[in-house]
Design an enzyme around this catalytic site. Structure first.
Site, PDB file in Angstrom:
ATOM      1  CD  GLU A 195      95.958  56.068  31.544  1.00  0.00           C
ATOM      2  OE1 GLU A 195      96.503  55.104  31.008  1.00  0.00           O
ATOM      3  OE2 GLU A 195      96.505  56.744  32.432  1.00  0.00           O
ATOM      4  CE1 TYR A 209      94.490  52.750  31.952  1.00  0.00           C
ATOM      5  CE2 TYR A 209      93.464  51.670  30.072  1.00  0.00           C
ATOM      6  CZ  TYR A 209      94.420  52.515  30.588  1.00  0.00           C
ATOM      7  OH  TYR A 209      95.314  53.131  29.750  1.00  0.00           O
TER       8      TYR A 209
END
Lengths: 385, 297
Positions: free
Chosen positions: A197, A108
């Protein structure tokens, strides 16, 4: 401005961030025959502004052309309900078709603006795939936070440190990752993003780094210098919201029946809260802005009244920049231009309030005047019942 | 005493010749603010509203000893204007301009922090704010002057018109305000709640504090912690946005609930735990403040 996956990836590609091989985007009314697919399996992904697409059936793998056709046919036009769509669904109007990759590891990584320190900050975790909220809850010890200098960008040593923290030690991958991280920060800063992101960033079985997904939100205030982003379709706003935006009125549709026209965002929010306390629900958030003129008030009125749920309108204006007599003139003019079939409660306070109230009183039109916010909310809620 | 602004402040207006700048400068002068200079590049040497206009902040400070500035420059150029003031000796910068890109403000903050480490502590209020008013002394901003009354309550707020609403009630209760500070609704800003409340806490004239917050960010939670540890004066708070839908930007760029952070619930909880009186109905602000203060006498 929220970008869908493939729009975000377009920015990634410009900044040499590796993404999965793209075969193309298919819109409603088109089919897979427009694409040249040299290799199966492929991944078909619904292009909507919501996370959790996979679990909701918005991401599927096709092993051959006939499977792909079937999946695309079913996915286009479907209503996708994920944990992020707030109970309602979003209609899928476009799908992205990409080469499928064998995943060895998921990471992530995102860049945000950390309000506490007023600085871009990287948030990363060596375990990706789930949402950052879940990560923060389940494995907070794995979350890495790294502030980035807004003028210098990510420095080499920071990129290296990040690679070590994320357990990326393989030699060829290491350099690939540090370049990726620096470029991701460049996308964030150069495009005035509020959020960039990548979840997940994957390492494939062939030891390649790929940004498998993208979530990019660009600061609305910066669109004047990003014409390419400004020209992308606004997928978040309803038709009515878009119409309002065009005439520089800040409007967000809600579920209740009291239409609201307020000046100032804070007071508009507080007005919605007060309507709730008075036992009703607002039909919209609407900030007419500080310098709104008669024409703008007229337009604001027209927009509120286009919502069929509206049973009464509450106008709550505390005049600072905008004087109450101008508001009053706008209301009267709008009432003459627009066929108002619902009762209108007006609460004015501030500069030239006496003149404003007089204009309303002498207009020959029927307005319910209120002396305070609470009085106005109670009257408007009562009129909706 | 008061905070940030008083009758001795020597105010420079950046963007004085623009529509908004011009209108509000006139209102500020009428209120009694000591406006000593204006800055508009290309219009140096002229006069506007009887105020001398300069091409640069540097010239204006040299000629007029201005120490405070009020910025009305359009959003694309406003961050630069803040920096021009910061690098040329202005101590208090009040930026009214709305819509400045967040990244520009992050750059401004970096420079202000650098200046601070050199011992130059500059106060920035805003952007996207109504400004600062010390009733009866000076007003630097766009708020209607007449709703204020010199008094004892310090008010700090993230919003504009919402503040007027609260101020009007405090004025009508006869309490009045020491200084009212609009810190603005942007996610990256100058003074925050803690910075402002710290000043109110040290100010003799301020005997109670009202904080008007909204959803998004964690400035209210930070303030709650600070108040619990440092403030003995009675503190009141109102938080707007209880009914706002998640993830939508409600006008102010900073008023957005992302994930589970910045909710109305978490803010109210933190404030109540810090012993702060939380006002649920905005319309009750005056009544509640008045009765609590009376009970403490």
């Amino acid at each position: 401005m929220k970008l869908v996956e493939y729009e975000g990836k377009d920015l990634f590609i410009k900044y040499s961030i590796p993404t999965a091989k793209r075969y193309g985007v298919i819109k409603i009314g088109e089919d897979i025959s427009k694409l040249k697919i040299d290799e199966y399996p492929v991944v078909i992904k619904a292009q909507v502004l919501a996370g959790g697409r996979g679990k909701a059936g918005g991401v599927k793998i096709a092993k051959n052309e006939s499977e792909a056709k079937e999946i695309i046919k079913n996915m286009l036009g479907m209503t996708l309900v994920t944990h992020q769509t707030g109970g309602k669904g979003i209609k899928v109007e476009e799908v992205l078709v990409e080469k499928a990759n064998d995943i060895e590891r998921e990471i992530y990584i995102s860049v945000i603006m950390d309000r506490k320190i007023s600085s871009p900050t990287i948030i990363a975790s060596k375990e990706g795939g789930m949402s950052i909220e879940e990560l923060a809850k389940d494995k907070p010890e794995l979350i890495v936070k790294m502030p980035v200098d807004v003028e210098t960008g990510l420095m080499d040593w920071q990129a290296r440190e990040l690679a070590y923290k994320l357990d990326i030690t393989d030699k060829s991958l290491f350099c690939e990752f540090t370049a990726f991280a620096k470029n991701l920060v460049k996308v964030f800063i150069n495009y005035d993003a509020n959020l960039v992101e990548v979840n997940p960033l994957i390492i494939t079985k062939e030891k390649k780094l790929i940004a498998l997904d993208s979530k990019v939100i660009v600061d609305d205030n910066s669109l004047f210098r990003h014409k390419d982003i400004a020209s992308l379709p606004d997928r978040e706003s309803s038709e009515l919201e878009k119409e309002a935006k065009k005439i520089e009125i800040n409007y967000i549709g809600l579920d209740g029946s009291v239409g609201c026209m307020v000046n100032g965002a804070g007071l508009a929010m507080a007005t919605l809260d007060t309507i709730k306390l008075a036992g009703g629900d607002a039909a919209n958030f609407l900030d007419v802005g500080g310098g709104a003129n008669v024409e703008q008030i007229t337009n604001a009125f027209k927009i509120i009244l286009k919502d069929p749920k509206v049973k009464a309108v509450l106008v709550n204006i505390f005049g600072g920049i905008m004087k109450c007599d101008n508001i009053a003139k706008g209301i009267v003019e709008a009432a003459k231009n627009v066929d108002i079939k619902v009762p209108v409660v007006v609460r004015l306070e501030g500069t030239n309030v006496k003149e404003g109230k007089e204009i309303l009183k002498n207009s020959g039109l029927k307005f319910e005047q209120a002396d305070s916010l609470w009085d106005g909310c109670k009257k408007a809620v009562a009129l909706c019942k | 005493m008061s905070i940030i602004l008083n009758k001795n402040s020597r105010v420079l207006v950046c963007g004085i010749t623009g529509g908004h700048g011009s209108f509000h400068t006139e209102q500020c002068i009428a209120y009694g603010t000591n406006i000593v200079a204006g800055v508009t590049p290309g219009k140096g040497g002229t006069k506007h509203l009887g105020v001398p206009v300069f091409n640069t902040v540097s010239d204006a400070v040299k000629e007029t000893s201005a120490d405070t500035s009020m910025i009305f420059v359009p959003a694309p150029y406003a961050a630069d204007s803040i920096l021009e003031c910061a690098y040329n000796g202005i101590k208090v910068i009040i930026c009214i301009t709305e819509g400045i890109p967040v990244m520009d403000m992050a750059r401004v903050k970096k420079h202000l922090n650098n200046l601070k480490s050199q011992g130059k502590n500059i106060i920035l209020v805003g952007p996207n704010c109504p400004g600062v008013i010390t009733p009866g002394e000076a007003k630097c901003g766009i708020m209607p002057g007449y709703i204020h009354k010199k008094g004892s309550m310090g008010i700090v707020s993230r919003s504009g018109t919402l503040t007027y609403e609260a101020v009007w009630q405090i004025t009508n209760e006869g309490i009045g305000e020491s200084t009212v500070v609009g810190i603005g609704g942007d996610p990256v800003q100058g003074m925050n709640f803690v910075d402002t409340i710290k000043l109110f806490n040290e100010d003799n004239e301020t005997r109670s504090i009202l904080m008007i917050g909204e959803i998004g960010g964690s400035a209210e939670e930070d303030a709650a912690k600070f108040i619990k540890e440092n403030v003995k004066k009675p503190v009141f708070a109102f938080i707007a946005g209880k009914t706002a839908p998640k993830g939508r930007r409600m006008g102010h760029a900073g008023a957005i609930v992302e994930g589970s952070a910045g909710t109305h619930e978490s803010k109210v909880k933190a404030l109540k735990e810090a012993g702060i009186t939380v006002i649920e109905n905005l319309s009750d602000t005056g009544k509640i403040v008045s009765s609590v203060l009376k009970s403490k006498v």
